[in-house]
Scaffold this motif. Structure first.
Motif, short mmCIF file in Angstrom:
data_model
loop_
_atom_site.label_atom_id
_atom_site.label_comp_id
_atom_site.label_asym_id
_atom_site.label_seq_id
_atom_site.Cartn_x
_atom_site.Cartn_y
_atom_site.Cartn_z
N ALA A 254 0.84 -1.20 0.00
CA ALA A 254 0.00 0.00 0.00
C ALA A 254 0.87 1.25 0.00
CB ALA A 254 -0.92 -0.01 1.22
N ASN A 255 0.40 2.31 -0.65
CA ASN A 255 1.16 3.54 -0.79
C ASN A 255 0.26 4.76 -0.69
OD1 ASN A 255 4.18 2.99 -1.84
ND2 ASN A 255 2.84 1.38 -2.59
N TYR A 256 0.90 5.89 -0.44
CA TYR A 256 0.21 7.17 -0.36
C TYR A 256 0.85 8.15 -1.34
CZ TYR A 256 -1.25 5.45 4.28
OH TYR A 256 -1.74 4.70 5.30
N ARG A 257 0.01 9.03 -1.89
CA ARG A 257 0.51 10.18 -2.64
C ARG A 257 -0.20 11.43 -2.13
NH1 ARG A 257 3.77 9.17 -6.85
NH2 ARG A 257 3.57 11.30 -7.61
N ALA A 258 0.45 12.57 -2.32
CA ALA A 258 -0.14 13.85 -1.93
C ALA A 258 0.24 14.89 -2.96
CB ALA A 258 0.33 14.27 -0.54
N GLY A 259 -0.61 15.91 -3.09
CA GLY A 259 -0.32 16.95 -4.07
C GLY A 259 -1.14 18.19 -3.84
N ILE A 260 -0.95 19.14 -4.74
CA ILE A 260 -1.65 20.42 -4.68
C ILE A 260 -2.07 20.81 -6.09
CG2 ILE A 260 0.50 21.76 -4.87
CD1 ILE A 260 -0.81 23.79 -2.92
N THR A 261 -3.26 21.41 -6.20
CA THR A 261 -3.78 21.89 -7.48
C THR A 261 -4.22 23.34 -7.30
OG1 THR A 261 -4.61 19.68 -8.01
CG2 THR A 261 -5.49 21.52 -9.29
N TYR A 262 -3.85 24.19 -8.25
CA TYR A 262 -4.26 25.59 -8.25
C TYR A 262 -4.94 25.89 -9.58
CZ TYR A 262 -4.04 30.68 -8.42
OH TYR A 262 -4.37 32.01 -8.53
N SER A 263 -6.14 26.48 -9.53
CA SER A 263 -6.91 26.74 -10.75
C SER A 263 -7.43 28.17 -10.74
CB SER A 263 -8.08 25.76 -10.86
OG SER A 263 -8.78 25.94 -12.06
N LYS A 264 -7.36 28.81 -11.91
CA LYS A 264 -7.78 30.21 -12.04
C LYS A 264 -8.45 30.43 -13.38
CE LYS A 264 -7.78 34.77 -11.42
NZ LYS A 264 -8.70 35.43 -10.46
N ALA A 265 -9.67 30.96 -13.37
CA ALA A 265 -10.36 31.33 -14.60
C ALA A 265 -9.87 32.69 -15.06
CB ALA A 265 -11.87 31.36 -14.38
N ILE A 266 -9.45 32.76 -16.32
CA ILE A 266 -9.01 34.03 -16.90
C ILE A 266 -10.23 34.88 -17.27
CG2 ILE A 266 -7.68 35.09 -18.75
CD1 ILE A 266 -6.10 32.43 -18.89
N ASN A 267 -11.22 34.23 -17.88
CA ASN A 267 -12.50 34.86 -18.20
C ASN A 267 -13.54 33.75 -18.29
OD1 ASN A 267 -12.18 33.70 -20.82
ND2 ASN A 267 -11.00 35.49 -21.48
N SER A 268 -14.68 34.02 -18.91
CA SER A 268 -15.76 33.04 -18.94
C SER A 268 -15.49 31.87 -19.87
CB SER A 268 -17.08 33.72 -19.33
OG SER A 268 -16.98 34.25 -20.64
N GLN A 269 -14.44 31.93 -20.66
CA GLN A 269 -14.14 30.85 -21.60
C GLN A 269 -12.80 30.16 -21.35
OE1 GLN A 269 -14.89 33.11 -25.37
NE2 GLN A 269 -16.27 31.40 -25.81
N HIS A 270 -11.85 30.86 -20.77
CA HIS A 270 -10.50 30.32 -20.64
C HIS A 270 -10.10 30.20 -19.17
CE1 HIS A 270 -9.56 30.85 -24.96
NE2 HIS A 270 -10.34 31.92 -24.86
N SER A 271 -9.35 29.15 -18.86
CA SER A 271 -8.78 29.00 -17.52
C SER A 271 -7.46 28.26 -17.62
CB SER A 271 -9.73 28.24 -16.60
OG SER A 271 -9.80 26.87 -16.95
N PHE A 272 -6.67 28.36 -16.55
CA PHE A 272 -5.43 27.59 -16.49
C PHE A 272 -5.34 26.90 -15.15
CE2 PHE A 272 -4.07 31.48 -14.42
CZ PHE A 272 -3.20 31.04 -13.45
N LYS A 273 -4.48 25.90 -15.08
CA LYS A 273 -4.34 25.10 -13.87
C LYS A 273 -2.90 24.65 -13.72
CE LYS A 273 -7.84 22.68 -12.80
NZ LYS A 273 -8.95 21.68 -12.82
N LEU A 274 -2.42 24.65 -12.48
CA LEU A 274 -1.09 24.15 -12.13
C LEU A 274 -1.26 23.03 -11.12
CD1 LEU A 274 0.67 27.60 -11.51
CD2 LEU A 274 0.74 26.25 -13.62
N LEU A 275 -0.43 22.01 -11.23
CA LEU A 275 -0.53 20.92 -10.25
C LEU A 275 0.82 20.27 -10.03
CD1 LEU A 275 -0.57 17.71 -11.47
CD2 LEU A 275 -2.50 18.72 -12.69
N ALA A 276 0.95 19.68 -8.86
CA ALA A 276 2.13 18.90 -8.52
C ALA A 276 1.70 17.83 -7.53
CB ALA A 276 3.23 19.77 -7.92
N ASN A 277 2.26 16.62 -7.65
CA ASN A 277 2.04 15.61 -6.62
C ASN A 277 3.25 14.71 -6.50
OD1 ASN A 277 1.53 12.98 -8.17
ND2 ASN A 277 0.00 14.34 -9.12
#
Length: 300
Positions: A254-277
């Protein structure tokens, strides 16, 4: 209405792509979405380390460096009166890998298409199907749903090599999950099983079998504002013992993982996301790291 469009934009798609390279850490898979929405996503993923605990091939001490783009499309629709979503993910990857196979060191540098994955999500509680105009009047609430993901062996595979981009087998992943908002916070929980078919074309005309991998994951999410959130992610997974021609080759702990996700909408049509785990235990070498940057576009 732009508040709600931003809200759905950053919860519809992007993390689907990252399942190509790591044990899934996928926040906001089970949320209420208006029907008739389309999403296109693209991302770049880089991962390195010992990923033996996310096995697709029967080797020991597997270390990989993988990078490449992935692409996804998703569509929301009504199913039995509730909101549902279907998505498809594929990509291209280049990798350099080293491993020990039957006591011998092997290595390979290679590029190719990844296996294609399709997933159907069905929310059976707390998410009646709504148009956009109906959705904007509806407050967030508890949502419970189920999904089935299927991976097809469309990726590059050469039976002369142990290390490949494609797995040369199918898997089926049923899952049940829930999203529970409270104020600016949200708690997501899910449990799944990944069930594999056999690879009958392993190097040397051998048959590779693998027991199911079971995965429990949780996500604690904080909303800064419309379309702007951060999530702390964790999972616990076990199972996945492997066999070659009926003889057990590995016993997965058995194993564990952990991470973080950051999400931001630029406007009503576009968004970006960053993640690491990252793996936070080292049973059988769970010390790989994954980084990704993603963009999504939404339209009716």
């Amino acid at each position: 209405m732009s508040y709600y469009i931003k809200r759905i934009l950053t919860t519809g798609l992007l993390l689907q792509c990252t399942t190509l390279v790591a044990q899934e850490l996928d926040p906001r898979s089970y949320i209420d979405l208006p029907t008739g929405q389309n999403f296109f996503g693209a991302l770049y993923v880089y991962t390195e380390g010992d990923i033996y605990t996310s096995p697709d091939i029967p080797v020991e001490n597997l270390t990989l460096e993988i990078d490449g783009p992935a692409f996804a499309y998703a569509h929301t629709f009504e199913l039995f009166g509730n909101s549902s979503k279907i998505d498809i993910v594929g990509g291209q990857a280049c990798s350099y890998g080293e491993a020990v196979y039957l006591g011998e060191d092997v290595s390979r540098k290679y590029c190719g298409m990844t296996d294609t994955r399709v997933r159907l999500n069905y929310n059976f509680y707390g998410a009646k199907a709504k148009t956009m105009s109906e959705f904007v009047k509806h407050p967030k609430g508890v949502v419970v749903g189920a999904s089935l993901q299927v991976s097809a062996p469309t990726g590059q595979y050469d039976d002369q090599y142990i290390l490949n981009i494609g797995a040369n087998r199918w898997f089926f992943k049923p899952e049940i999950g829930a999203s529970m908002p409270f104020g600016a916070w949200e708690l997501d929980l899910s449990i799944s099983a990944k069930i594999f078919t056999d690879n009958n074309d392993l190097q040397g005309n051998k048959t590779f079998e693998q027991d199911p991998i079971y995965n429990v994951q949780s996500h604690l999410i904080y909303d800064f504002g419309p379309g702007h959130w951060i999530s702390l992610n964790g999972n616990y997974f076990w199972g996945g013992d492997t066999f070659v021609d009926g003889e057990q080759t590995a016993n997965k702990e058995a194993n564990y993982r952990a991470g973080i996700t950051y999400s931001k909408a630029i406007n009503s049509q576009h968004s970006f996301k960053l993640l690491a785990n990252k793996g936070i235990t080292t049973n059988r070498g769970n010390d790989s790291v994954v980084y990704a940057i993603a963009w999504a576009y939404r339209w009716d």
